[in-house]
Design a protein around this motif. Structure first.
Motif, PDB file in Angstrom:
ATOM      1  N   UNK A  64       0.831  -1.193   0.000  1.00  0.00           N
ATOM      2  CA  UNK A  64       0.000   0.000   0.000  1.00  0.00           C
ATOM      3  C   UNK A  64       0.875   1.256   0.000  1.00  0.00           C
ATOM      4  N   UNK A  65       0.266   2.397  -0.316  1.00  0.00           N
ATOM      5  CA  UNK A  65       1.026   3.650  -0.261  1.00  0.00           C
ATOM      6  C   UNK A  65       1.036   4.193   1.165  1.00  0.00           C
ATOM      7  N   UNK A  66      -0.153   4.173   1.802  1.00  0.00           N
ATOM      8  CA  UNK A  66      -0.215   4.576   3.204  1.00  0.00           C
ATOM      9  C   UNK A  66      -0.256   3.304   4.065  1.00  0.00           C
ATOM     10  N   UNK A  72      10.781   2.259  10.106  1.00  0.00           N
ATOM     11  CA  UNK A  72      10.008   2.188   8.869  1.00  0.00           C
ATOM     12  C   UNK A  72       8.519   2.140   9.172  1.00  0.00           C
ATOM     13  N   UNK A  73       8.190   1.379  10.191  1.00  0.00           N
ATOM     14  CA  UNK A  73       6.782   1.235  10.571  1.00  0.00           C
ATOM     15  C   UNK A  73       6.163   2.581  10.921  1.00  0.00           C
ATOM     16  N   UNK A 129       4.526   6.253   1.934  1.00  0.00           N
ATOM     17  CA  UNK A 129       5.552   5.717   1.046  1.00  0.00           C
ATOM     18  C   UNK A 129       6.303   6.833   0.310  1.00  0.00           C
ATOM     19  N   UNK A 130       5.729   8.019   0.259  1.00  0.00           N
ATOM     20  CA  UNK A 130       6.372   9.128  -0.457  1.00  0.00           C
ATOM     21  C   UNK A 130       7.170  10.041   0.468  1.00  0.00           C
ATOM     22  N   UNK A 131       7.254   9.682   1.725  1.00  0.00           N
ATOM     23  CA  UNK A 131       8.016  10.488   2.680  1.00  0.00           C
ATOM     24  C   UNK A 131       9.476  10.584   2.224  1.00  0.00           C
TER      25      UNK A 131
END
Lengths: 179, 179
Positions: free
Chosen positions: A147-149, B105-106, B111-113
Motif C-alpha cells: 500500500x502507499x499509506x 520504517x513502521x 511511502x512518499x516520505x
DNA sequence: CTCTTCATGTAATGCGTTACATGATTTA
DNA sequence: TAAATCATGTAACGCATTACATGAAGAG
C-alpha cells in the motif's frame, strides 16, 4: 553509548497514529509490531507517566459505565519533536541477533551426533508453522500488495515472512549435513 | 518462565572444547559466536565465580613472567551435566527479533516520505558491508565447505550470511516502494 | 453468578551495559 | 619510555520479565 530506551519512541510512534490507552498500547505489542518488539503493561504504564511528566504526552479521562475510568494518551508537539529526532537519527547497527538454537548447534561439534537431527526437525516444525502463519497474515491484511499509506506495516510483515523463510532454508541445509 | 541465564551455558560450552581464561572467553564473544551472542568481561568474571561455586568449573593458576597470574577454567562432570541438560531441553521460540530499523520504517506511514530513501540506502550500505565481510570469513575459515567436526561453527556462519542476505534483499524490495 | 476481558498500577528480581579501578607484560 | 595488550575484578544503572495487587464491566 548510553542505554537507548527505545520503548518511549515506540509509544510515541503508536500515539502519533491515533490516541490510545495503556491497555490498547499493550495489545499493540501482541499484534503488528510484536514481530519486532515486545513489552509488558508493567513497563508501559510507568513509561507513559514518564513521558507525560516530560511533556511529550497528555491524557484525557474516559468513563465507561458507572465507575471505570481509562486514560487515553495523545502525543504533544514536544513528543512529536522527540519522535522525529529519533526517526532522523542514524540507526546503530543492531548488536543483537541472539539465537539460542544457533548456539546449541555450535556446541554440538560432531555432525554425527544423534541429538542433531531431532533438534533440527523440532525447530523446523516450529518455524514452518510460524512462517505459514505470517504468510497468511500478510495475504489477508494486504491482499492487494504494497500500500502507499501504511507501507511500514506491510514491509515489517514481509520482513518477518522472509526472515522465517531464511530460517527454514537454513535448517534444511543443516539437516543435509547430519545423518 | 524464570530468567534463563544462557550465559552460563555458553561458558560451559566453550570450556567443554578447551580450558580457557576469562580473558580468552571474553574474546570468544568478539569472534565466532559474536554473531549470535554478546557479553562483556564484567559479566563473564562474576559468572565464572558462580559456576565454580556451583561446582561446574575448577580453575588452575598460571603465572606468566614474574607476577601476572591468570586463572584457566576447566569444566567438571557436574558442569558437563548442566551443559548436556541444556542441549537436550526443548528450545523455546525466541521472543526476540528486536529490530530498531524495522520499527522506524513502521512509523513512517507514507511511502512518499522524503526520509525513506536515504534511510534505506544507509542501511543498505551497512548490511551489504557486513554481508561481504561474513562471506569472506566463511570462505577463508571453511574453504572446503561443511566440515564433519566443527559443523556448528560452519552452520552459525552460514546462518549469519544468509540472514544478512535476506536483510539486503528486503531493503532492496523496500526501496522499490518509495520514490 | 461466574468467567473472561478490560483496565491500571507497584514490587522484586535478573540480565546486560557502561564506567570505575588496578596492575603486569609486551612491543615499538 | 610510552602505548597497546593482557588480565581481573567491582559498582552503578537501566531495561525487561514475572509476580503481586486491585477492581469494573460484559458475556454466557
Amino acid at each position: 553509548m548510553a542505554q537507548r530506551n527505545l520503548l518511549q519512541f515506540i509509544i510515541l510512534g503508536l500515539l502519533h497514529q491515533t490516541p490510545l490507552t495503556g491497555y490498547e498500547l499493550t495489545k499493540a505489542f501482541d499484534s503488528d509490531i510484536g514481530e519486532f518488539w515486545s513489552a509488558q503493561h508493567s513497563q508501559i504504564y510507568p513509561q507513559l507517566q514518564k513521558l507525560e511528566t516530560a511533556g511529550s504526552l497528555t491524557h484525557t479521562e474516559e468513563v465507561t459505565g458507572e465507575k471505570l475510568a481509562r486514560k487515553r494518551y495523545a502525543i504533544t508537539d514536544t513528543g512529536l519533536d522527540t519522535l522525529n529526532n529519533w526517526l532522523a537519527a542514524p540507526t546503530p547497527a543492531s548488536t543483537n541477533g541472539k539465537d539460542e538454537f544457533a548456539l546449541k548447534l555450535y556446541f554440538i561439534p560432531d555432525a554425527n551426533d544423534a541429538r542433531l537431527r531431532p533438534m533440527l526437525e523440532a525447530q523446523q516444525v516450529e518455524h514452518t508453522a510460524k512462517r505459514t502463519h505470517l504468510e497468511h497474515q500478510l495475504a489477508t491484511k494486504f491482499p492487494d500488495g504494497a500500500p502507499t499509506v501504511g507501507l511500514g506495516h506491510y514491509l515489517i510483515l514481509q520482513h518477518a515472512v522472509s526472515r522465517e523463510h531464511e530460517y527454514c532454508d537454513w535448517l534444511a541445509t543443516a539437516l543435509t549435513h547430519c545423518r
